[in-house]
Design an enzyme around this catalytic site. Sequence first.
Site, PDB file in Angstrom:
ATOM      1  N   ASP A 134     -59.716  18.059  10.296  1.00  0.00           N
ATOM      2  CA  ASP A 134     -59.788  19.721  10.417  1.00  0.00           C
ATOM      3  C   ASP A 134     -59.035  20.287   9.219  1.00  0.00           C
ATOM      4  OD1 ASP A 134     -57.545  18.330  11.787  1.00  0.00           O
ATOM      5  OD2 ASP A 134     -57.241  20.375  12.985  1.00  0.00           O
ATOM      6  N   GLU A 185     -55.296  18.933   9.504  1.00  0.00           N
ATOM      7  CA  GLU A 185     -55.198  17.562   9.055  1.00  0.00           C
ATOM      8  C   GLU A 185     -54.959  16.702  10.016  1.00  0.00           C
ATOM      9  OE1 GLU A 185     -51.954  18.788   6.273  1.00  0.00           O
ATOM     10  OE2 GLU A 185     -53.425  18.349   4.871  1.00  0.00           O
TER      11      GLU A 185
HETATM   12  C1  NOJ Z   1     -48.691  17.332   8.287  1.00  0.00           C
HETATM   13  C2  NOJ Z   1     -50.124  18.075   8.444  1.00  0.00           C
HETATM   14  O1  NOJ Z   1     -49.898  18.899   7.248  1.00  0.00           O
HETATM   15  C3  NOJ Z   1     -49.814  19.089   9.627  1.00  0.00           C
HETATM   16  O2  NOJ Z   1     -50.729  19.946   9.741  1.00  0.00           O
HETATM   17  C4  NOJ Z   1     -49.671  18.182  10.694  1.00  0.00           C
HETATM   18  O3  NOJ Z   1     -49.786  18.966  11.970  1.00  0.00           O
HETATM   19  C5  NOJ Z   1     -48.561  17.017  10.894  1.00  0.00           C
HETATM   20  N1  NOJ Z   1     -48.692  16.436   9.482  1.00  0.00           N
HETATM   21  C6  NOJ Z   1     -49.009  16.133  12.124  1.00  0.00           C
HETATM   22  O4  NOJ Z   1     -47.818  15.409  11.874  1.00  0.00           O
HETATM   23  C1  NOJ Z   2     -50.201  22.045   7.224  1.00  0.00           C
HETATM   24  C2  NOJ Z   2     -51.441  22.975   7.774  1.00  0.00           C
HETATM   25  O1  NOJ Z   2     -51.832  22.374   8.789  1.00  0.00           O
HETATM   26  C3  NOJ Z   2     -52.358  22.809   6.726  1.00  0.00           C
HETATM   27  O2  NOJ Z   2     -53.643  23.404   7.134  1.00  0.00           O
HETATM   28  C4  NOJ Z   2     -52.041  23.054   5.410  1.00  0.00           C
HETATM   29  O3  NOJ Z   2     -52.978  22.896   4.374  1.00  0.00           O
HETATM   30  C5  NOJ Z   2     -50.715  22.372   4.928  1.00  0.00           C
HETATM   31  N1  NOJ Z   2     -49.798  22.617   5.921  1.00  0.00           N
HETATM   32  C6  NOJ Z   2     -50.266  22.982   3.696  1.00  0.00           C
HETATM   33  O4  NOJ Z   2     -49.730  24.370   3.871  1.00  0.00           O
END
Ligand code: NOJ
Ligand code: NOJ
Length: 517
Positions: free
Chosen positions: A232, A235
């Site tokens: 998603d 991520e």
């Molecule tokens: C890093 C991701 O970018 C973020 O969206 C996610 O919630 C965390 N990792 C989870 O550990």
């Molecule tokens: C975490 C977010 O969940 C993700 O959507 C985003 O792409 C990255 N951070 C970078 O901003």
Amino acid sequence: MKLLRILSAFVTIQVVLTLPTYLQFHNLLNVQNPFIREDSIVRSDFNEWLSQQRSICFEGIINNIGGISNTLDDKEVAGGAVIASPSKIKPNYFYQWTRDAALTIKSLLFHLDDTSFKDNKLISIVEAYIENNYYLQRLDNKSGKFDDNDRSGLGEPKFLANNKVFDENWGRPQRDGPGLRAIAIMQYLRLLDKYEKSVSNEFLKSPEFIYNEILKPDLEYVVKNWPNEGFDLWEEISDMHYFTSLTQLRALKDGIKFATQYQDYQFLNELQSSFTKLKYYIENESGYKSNVLLHLVESPNHFIQGKRGGLDAAILLGTLHSHNLEDGDYSDIPFDVNDVYLLNTLTALVSDMKYRYPINRNKIGFDRAIGVAIGRYPEDIYDGYGTSEGNPWFISTASAAEIIYKFVYKLNATQQDLIVTRFNIDFYKQFSKDTQVGHVITYDSPKYREVILSLLRYSDSFLEIIKDHVDNQGHMSEQFNKYHGFMQGATDLTWSYSAVWNALRWREKVTKNINIE
Ligand code: NOJ
Ligand code: NOJ
């Protein structure tokens, strides 16, 4: 005089030393601060803040793009690379995410259009972004290769700032990236057309080159991969996702116009048939609209397995980035801002997060709709550095505001009566107390205008929250803490600036002809 100067120097030193702590309390108590620095934002005047914040957001975006930034080192960041944040440690967001970059470039394109395509520096940066993505697309990576039959390499979520491949473990593939990039690039090609301009960047040559070499591969990725699960936008989980499917559908829809224009008939057939199938899937098979809920569901398999409740700000984002009245007729893409399930999703998010995040407690018990700080999704435990507890996000809170601005804009543009049914009564009750199922609120009646005004106050109240949580220079990170309200997570997050800028822009568009004082 001299004494005064010494005294004022002393006060300045004191202020500098104690400012951070003092301002923290200022934020908390929301009181007038006598020591506000000259370059501080004005929180006490909403309208003044709106215009200040809009420029700060714009600058925040520009400063995170290689080749134009005043703050990044050109040796570290490729020209046209949009980094997610300058933060290199705790957390390291010094990467180019395909999603963040494409969404951000869209904001720049709205600005270019609003200012009649005159800003050559900005035009060159958008073209540098497109050129840079030509190179990124062709890098072999852990998601696959560009030349794979299904173009699997394009599902790679992020690259280093210097265009090297990121080869650590990650939630991959993420299947929203190619569609989002295609949407942004097509928005640019439409502007070239509208303003009768040609491509300036030598490498890119012409719109036709961009279509064949950059746009078409992304669209091929969508054609081949829309039926497949992937990670998603947050991520974290592999599933089918509302955000991904909706934005893919939008990319296909736009792609159809370009394939027609370039007389690419065989590909046009593929696009058309994928569009029909994906639309059918979204509406009838996916479970984005469930039989048991009045709101939409982001990741249906996780919902069915009881791992997620389905509510997610990604739904707001999916709708925002797949519909835009300005770009033409998108009525064959489901779940626009006036869709009852979409509006119920916003209401459900607000109801959940009002109680979930302690900073929202002062918003409980009002007899009118009032915005609250919104996070990603109820079960979130990512705190911006690691995992503990989830917090409100600027992106989500701004998206809530933008949904309502766009909704009001659409109501005005289509001049439709509001019909209250058992499916939307909970939504309308918030804006007009004595509303009942069966009521028809006729366009432009006093009651109608009352609803419109309350809707606009509602959307403004989300922006008020953003105003309270940015720092004194209007900077924004990713999140703000659910207990004390201070920012946390990646600093100067490009996407936060872009999302807030978009909401501010829509506010301006919709309030042009409506006095909401
Ligand atoms: C890093 C991701 O970018 C973020 O969206 C996610 O919630 C965390 N990792 C989870 O550990
Ligand atoms: C975490 C977010 O969940 C993700 O959507 C985003 O792409 C990255 N951070 C970078 O901003």
